[in-house]
Design a protein around this motif. Structure first.
Motif, PDB file in Angstrom:
ATOM      1  N   ASN A 134       7.397   0.046  20.410  1.00  0.00           N
ATOM      2  CA  ASN A 134       8.208   0.208  19.220  1.00  0.00           C
ATOM      3  C   ASN A 134       8.578  -1.309  18.741  1.00  0.00           C
ATOM      4  OD1 ASN A 134       9.770   1.961  17.527  1.00  0.00           O
ATOM      5  ND2 ASN A 134      11.566   1.015  18.231  1.00  0.00           N
ATOM      6  N   TYR A 135       8.635  -2.268  19.705  1.00  0.00           N
ATOM      7  CA  TYR A 135       8.990  -3.712  19.241  1.00  0.00           C
ATOM      8  C   TYR A 135       7.770  -4.060  18.662  1.00  0.00           C
ATOM      9  CZ  TYR A 135       9.085  -8.879  20.202  1.00  0.00           C
ATOM     10  OH  TYR A 135       9.286 -10.083  20.070  1.00  0.00           O
ATOM     11  N   SER A 137      -1.626   1.782  29.148  1.00  0.00           N
ATOM     12  CA  SER A 137      -2.195   3.084  29.344  1.00  0.00           C
ATOM     13  C   SER A 137      -2.746   3.260  30.620  1.00  0.00           C
ATOM     14  CB  SER A 137      -3.533   2.983  28.133  1.00  0.00           C
ATOM     15  OG  SER A 137      -3.054   2.739  27.007  1.00  0.00           O
ATOM     16  N   LEU A 138      -3.366   2.070  31.096  1.00  0.00           N
ATOM     17  CA  LEU A 138      -3.756   2.035  32.765  1.00  0.00           C
ATOM     18  C   LEU A 138      -2.878   2.736  33.690  1.00  0.00           C
ATOM     19  CD1 LEU A 138      -5.966   2.045  34.601  1.00  0.00           C
ATOM     20  CD2 LEU A 138      -5.385  -0.681  34.805  1.00  0.00           C
ATOM     21  N   GLU A 140      -8.124   7.180  26.363  1.00  0.00           N
ATOM     22  CA  GLU A 140      -8.226   7.085  24.866  1.00  0.00           C
ATOM     23  C   GLU A 140      -7.372   5.907  24.314  1.00  0.00           C
ATOM     24  OE1 GLU A 140      -7.715  10.668  22.898  1.00  0.00           O
ATOM     25  OE2 GLU A 140      -9.557  11.782  23.573  1.00  0.00           O
ATOM     26  N   PHE A 141      -6.155   5.825  24.636  1.00  0.00           N
ATOM     27  CA  PHE A 141      -5.358   4.555  24.064  1.00  0.00           C
ATOM     28  C   PHE A 141      -6.025   3.365  24.773  1.00  0.00           C
ATOM     29  CE2 PHE A 141      -2.002   7.885  23.089  1.00  0.00           C
ATOM     30  CZ  PHE A 141      -1.972   7.496  21.808  1.00  0.00           C
ATOM     31  N   ALA A 155      -0.185   1.508  17.526  1.00  0.00           N
ATOM     32  CA  ALA A 155       1.090   1.419  18.171  1.00  0.00           C
ATOM     33  C   ALA A 155       2.146   2.431  18.047  1.00  0.00           C
ATOM     34  CB  ALA A 155       1.747  -0.046  17.637  1.00  0.00           C
ATOM     35  N   THR A 156       2.039   2.885  17.088  1.00  0.00           N
ATOM     36  CA  THR A 156       2.921   4.160  16.641  1.00  0.00           C
ATOM     37  C   THR A 156       2.528   5.396  17.421  1.00  0.00           C
ATOM     38  OG1 THR A 156       3.430   3.372  14.204  1.00  0.00           O
ATOM     39  CG2 THR A 156       3.807   5.773  14.917  1.00  0.00           C
ATOM     40  N   HIS A 157       1.155   5.704  17.387  1.00  0.00           N
ATOM     41  CA  HIS A 157       0.707   6.732  18.248  1.00  0.00           C
ATOM     42  C   HIS A 157       0.767   6.469  19.653  1.00  0.00           C
ATOM     43  CE1 HIS A 157      -1.594   7.737  14.370  1.00  0.00           C
ATOM     44  NE2 HIS A 157      -1.311   9.010  14.910  1.00  0.00           N
ATOM     45  N   ILE A 158       0.630   5.406  20.210  1.00  0.00           N
ATOM     46  CA  ILE A 158       0.792   5.241  21.718  1.00  0.00           C
ATOM     47  C   ILE A 158       2.447   5.102  21.960  1.00  0.00           C
ATOM     48  CG2 ILE A 158       1.076   2.714  21.883  1.00  0.00           C
ATOM     49  CD1 ILE A 158      -0.581   2.910  24.432  1.00  0.00           C
TER      50      ILE A 158
END
Length: 278
Positions: free
Chosen positions: A116-117, A24-25, A44-45, A79-82
């Motif tokens: 995804n992993y 995210s950073l 936010e993430f 994890a799905t959202h990111i």
């Protein structure tokens, strides 16, 4: 008594939540000043995965598996959202909607593959459908060899061009890991006949030698960057980030080798779940 499901779940979450937080950073740092919405989403993430990382350390190996099962589900959703966010950003870059941004398309694809992993692993843990060991050995190596090859490419492009020797070393690592990745994919296409103890053992031995060499190169680069002794645009945290992922790969290789040394993979183990204990 600790539960293997709890131990494995916490290990995965503690490692990968930190990785997601740092992604995210890095994405935020590559956005343009005017990309305020994307910057806000990245922030936010960062907060979400920092909270997940902190919460994972509040649990222990003795935590009730049902509690961890619920935690895994929540982390899976994050994890799905990111992952979706990363794919959205990749689409914007590839359609030239973010001209002047500094996130390589391959880097964005790279971090989305890791997300995804992560979510796939959480789903497998919660449903009890981890891959058989003989399949996991090949899959994990295919995945991480590509990650290592990507790292070498990123390093060579983020070093200052005047750092000719380091750039050349990075390019050599990129070529080496591309070759190892192709070999791993060949082994995968030869399944199940290729899943013998000797072949898998040699496969892991060869990969370990190369990963150790790359890990040591990353360690040296990290130390040089932190001491401001080389010219680059590599963030010190990114240098440490890729070093930790190489360490993770070595940990997984060692785990699989311990399994090969104590089990007969010649038998039909396609129905045995990937249940190696950490």
């Amino acid at each position: 008594m600790s539960d293997p499901f709890v131990v494995r779940s916490l290990d995965e979450i503690r490692f990968w939540s930190r990785i997601m937080k740092e992604h995210s950073l890095f994405l935020k740092l590559g956005f343009r000043c005017e990309d305020t919405q994307l910057i806000q989403e990245a922030d936010e993430f960062y907060s979400i995965f920092e909270s997940i990382e902190n919460k994972s350390h509040a649990y222990s190996e003795e935590t009730d598996p049902k509690t961890i099962h619920r935690f895994n589900s929540k982390v899976y959703n994050a994890a799905t959202h990111i992952w979706a966010f990363k794919r959205k950003v990749l689409g914007l870059v590839l359609r030239c909607k973010l001209p002047g941004a500094n996130n390589f398309p391959l880097l964005i694809d790279h971090v989305s593959r890791e997300a995804n992993y992560f979510r796939k692993r959480l789903k497998e843990l919660n449903t009890g459908t981890l891959e058989p060991i003989s399949d996991a050995i090949i899959y994990e190596n295919v995945f991480f060899l590509r990650i290592m090859a990507d790292h070498a490419k990123f390093i060579s492009h983020l070093l200052d061009p005047s750092e000719r020797q380091l750039v050349e070393q990075s390019r050599n690592f990129s070529f080496e890991f591309d070759q190892l990745l192709n070999q791993a994919r060949d082994l995968d296409s030869m399944k199940p006949q290729s899943q013998t103890g000797p072949l898998l053992g040699q496969f892991l031995d060869q990969n370990r030698v190369s990963v150790k060499s790359l890990r040591d190169f990353k360690k040296t680069a990290r130390e040089l960057i932190e001491a401001c002794r080389i010219k680059s645009i590599i963030h010190p945290l990114l240098a440490d980030h890729v070093f930790r992922e190489a360490e993770r790969f070595l940990f997984i290789i060692d785990m699989f080798e311990r399994y090969l040394n104590t089990n007969d993979v010649k038998k039909d183990n396609r129905k045995e779940p990937h249940s190696i204990e950490f």
